[in-house]
Design an enzyme around this catalytic site. Structure first.
Site, short mmCIF file in Angstrom:
data_model
loop_
_atom_site.label_atom_id
_atom_site.label_comp_id
_atom_site.label_asym_id
_atom_site.label_seq_id
_atom_site.Cartn_x
_atom_site.Cartn_y
_atom_site.Cartn_z
N ARG B 152 -16.01 -11.68 -32.90
CA ARG B 152 -16.14 -10.40 -33.60
C ARG B 152 -14.85 -9.60 -33.56
O ARG B 152 -14.75 -8.53 -34.17
CB ARG B 152 -17.25 -9.55 -32.96
CG ARG B 152 -18.64 -10.15 -33.02
CD ARG B 152 -19.63 -9.31 -32.23
NE ARG B 152 -20.06 -8.15 -32.97
CZ ARG B 152 -21.25 -8.01 -33.58
NH1 ARG B 152 -22.13 -8.98 -33.50
NH2 ARG B 152 -21.56 -6.93 -34.23
N TYR B 155 -12.81 -8.04 -36.56
CA TYR B 155 -13.31 -6.78 -37.13
C TYR B 155 -13.16 -5.64 -36.12
O TYR B 155 -12.54 -4.61 -36.43
CB TYR B 155 -14.77 -6.95 -37.52
CG TYR B 155 -15.35 -5.76 -38.25
CD1 TYR B 155 -14.99 -5.49 -39.56
CD2 TYR B 155 -16.27 -4.92 -37.63
CE1 TYR B 155 -15.53 -4.40 -40.23
CE2 TYR B 155 -16.81 -3.82 -38.30
CZ TYR B 155 -16.44 -3.57 -39.60
OH TYR B 155 -16.97 -2.50 -40.26
N ASP B 156 -13.68 -5.82 -34.92
CA ASP B 156 -13.69 -4.75 -33.92
C ASP B 156 -12.26 -4.32 -33.58
O ASP B 156 -11.93 -3.13 -33.57
CB ASP B 156 -14.37 -5.21 -32.62
CG ASP B 156 -15.79 -5.70 -32.84
OD1 ASP B 156 -16.25 -5.73 -33.99
OD2 ASP B 156 -16.43 -6.06 -31.84
N ASN B 184 -24.72 1.78 -37.92
CA ASN B 184 -25.52 1.02 -38.89
C ASN B 184 -26.04 1.90 -40.02
O ASN B 184 -26.63 2.94 -39.78
CB ASN B 184 -26.72 0.38 -38.20
CG ASN B 184 -26.34 -0.93 -37.53
OD1 ASN B 184 -25.16 -1.18 -37.30
ND2 ASN B 184 -27.32 -1.75 -37.23
N ASN B 200 -31.76 -8.77 -43.80
CA ASN B 200 -32.49 -9.99 -43.44
C ASN B 200 -33.99 -9.74 -43.40
O ASN B 200 -34.78 -10.47 -44.01
CB ASN B 200 -32.06 -10.47 -42.03
CG ASN B 200 -30.79 -11.30 -42.09
OD1 ASN B 200 -30.27 -11.56 -43.17
ND2 ASN B 200 -30.32 -11.69 -40.93
N ARG B 287 -26.99 0.42 -29.36
CA ARG B 287 -26.11 1.24 -30.19
C ARG B 287 -26.82 2.53 -30.54
O ARG B 287 -27.91 2.49 -31.10
CB ARG B 287 -25.80 0.52 -31.51
CG ARG B 287 -24.71 -0.44 -31.49
CD ARG B 287 -23.36 0.18 -31.28
NE ARG B 287 -22.38 -0.85 -31.02
CZ ARG B 287 -22.02 -1.75 -31.92
NH1 ARG B 287 -22.51 -1.72 -33.14
NH2 ARG B 287 -21.14 -2.66 -31.62
#
Lengths: 345, 345
Positions: B152, B155-156, B184, B200, B287
């Site tokens: 990841r 991106y991070d 999110n 999803n 989160r």
């Protein structure tokens, strides 16, 4: 550089650690191409190498597309070391955008060259990826405590991003890579004016000025002699690791800035004053590598005692200051060396 | 785009959040240039905008030098929003080198354009800069727990590096900047196949497939409706902050994946099965944004209730799936919508 022998590229090869690495590789019989923009490095560092048949210097900035003089060797590189980036806070903060791009875009260009050449690639990352660590000593698995918005972020986050990119080239089977996280290193050929603690204190000691301690001096560092660091980098490059991971390269002997100052005062053999100044923003409180992985996987650990390394460094700084003293241009920039090295171990 | 009015650039403007932002700005009477490479975004998102006189679309990748069609407007940009980057793990990991360069080199190009234009610049960063956080909820001062070597990291760490670069342009007085850390977000115009939990689950629910829970489903997320997010971004862009700092934009209502699944099952009004799969590497456990700063400094907080946002999103997903169903090309890719939205608030 006339043979068709395999070549090693050292980006940042005119810098402090880079120039020692070039010498080490030449002494092992490797043919070395040194790529450097001479931004914070010094051509004087590679003067003694430039006469050698196995050595070629290319002045270029890895933020720009790689020059033809590098690309023409692409098929022959088997090892690429990336040591290119200003490394002391004063210098890397002078142009933070360039620091970030050197680490990310520059590393990307070198990784692509490694892919094109089928070369193994070694990134020199840094203990700065741990930021102001909350784990001591720092293991490679520690994720760090870095401010990504502060004045040091161009370097710390640049290196973290460079690590991410490097491991992505591995994960996507493009390049075989190694990542070293280098802790504080010292020795001859450091910049006198790099603003780092060792060079600051040695210059002050040699010039008879008070030794500056930032904060209360209880912050710690661990100093590795450059000869040890270079041997560690080479071992890492030539080793096969059981799994891809960054490896700490540093000296686990932790000492406070106050202890370092005391050691220098003892070696000077005469009284030197001390003055205190405020701690810069984001200055890490403690730094000490856990080098278990380097020891177990590479059979490496530092072997140069602090006093021995400091003596060699003091001698070199002394002669540099003397050399600057006889140069009329430099005289105004640096106080003449008033202190001779006294310690004899 | 014929007037000499001031312009707003939205990089990534054809993406999920970007297209809502373009609509919001147009509705406010701004003239909008949308720059997008259509890598993971969809031209369908901006179809309804393309007819409007205040809207211009330029297809380009910010990793490449900016095209003449952007540069010709340089003197007129007063606001530049950077939302350009694949944002779902599946998509940004497909080409990690490109993800990193989009965040670092792309952001650098846009910052230089902002400097040239005298425009204010807003970077959309991400809650991913906190990694797998050890502090809950996440405040902006939290330095995060990110693996800089994992899958990841492109991106991070790319976003962390982009934040560093952005604040350096501010520190060196080159550009007036804002940085939003978006948590999110969900809503219409998400990609059906972005691999993220909301899309999803909704696709599965609408298709009558079992809902997939990764791990045991006790990991939490906080979902912000896109309309709230866009309003927050605009507020941030137009506000003067007492000091430069990143601002969290997200919904502090934390729920477990299991709770989200239960809500969707209730809204469906009929039984849906659940299946479990292993948690992906580096998937964050929790989160939740602390939005105190956004509330105090911008007067912003999300106002759309989860069920209301989900219902709008389900309706849009349903019509998208229906549309794909009648397209013979798409029929094989997606199961036809077998479930109608049942919840009515």
């Amino acid at each position: 550089m006339k043979t068709n022998k395999e070549l090693t590229l050292v980006a940042g090869g005119a810098g402090f650690i880079g120039s020692h690495l070039c010498r080490f590789l030449l002494d092992r019989g490797e043919q070395v191409v040194c790529l450097d923009n001479l931004q914070t490095s010094r051509e004087a560092n590679i003067l003694s190498l430039e006469g050698e048949s196995g050595f070629e210097f290319v002045e270029a900035d890895i933020v720009d597309p790689l020059p033809a003089s590098i690309l023409r060797h692409a098929g022959r590189f088997t090892r690429i070391y990336n040591l290119a980036c200003a490394a002391s806070p004063e210098l890397y903060q002078a142009d933070p955008e360039h620091t970030m791009l050197t680490n990310v875009l520059g590393t990307d260009r070198l990784l692509r060259l490694a892919e094109q050449s089928g070369a193994r690639f070694l990134l020199t990352s840094t203990s700065e990826v741990y930021g102001d660590p909350e784990m001591h000593p720092q293991r490679e698995s520690y994720r760090g405590n870095v401010s990504c918005t502060g004045p040091r972020a161009c370097y710390d986050e640049g290196k973290r991003a460079a690590e991410a990119l490097t491991f992505d080239f591995l994960r996507t089977s493009r390049v075989d890579v190694r990542v070293a996280r280098i802790f504080n290193t010292y020795g001859p050929q450091m910049r006198l004016d790099d603003g780092r603690v060792i060079s600051n204190l040695i210059c002050q000691a040699l010039s008879g000025e008070p030794l500056t301690i930032y904060g209360d001096g209880t912050q710690t560092r661990s100093f590795c002699y450059v000869g040890d660091t270079v041997r560690g980098l080479w071992r890492l490059m030539e080793s096969d690791l059981p799994e891809p991971q960054p490896i700490n390269i540093g000296n686990p002997q932790e000492l406070t800035i106050n202890e370092l100052v005391e050691t220098l005062r003892e070696m000077a053999g005469r009284p030197i004053e001390v003055c205190h100044r405020p701690l810069p923003t984001d200055d890490p409180r403690r730094r000490r590598p856990d080098i278990t992985l380097a020891h177990e996987l590479l059979g490496w650990k530092p072997t140069t005692p602090l006093r021995e390394g400091l003596r060699t460094t003091l001698t070199w700084f002394g002669s540099e200051l003397q050399r600057n003293r006889v140069s009329p241009l430099a005289e105004s920039e640096l106080e003449p060396a008033r202190l001779m090295v006294a310690g004899k171990a």
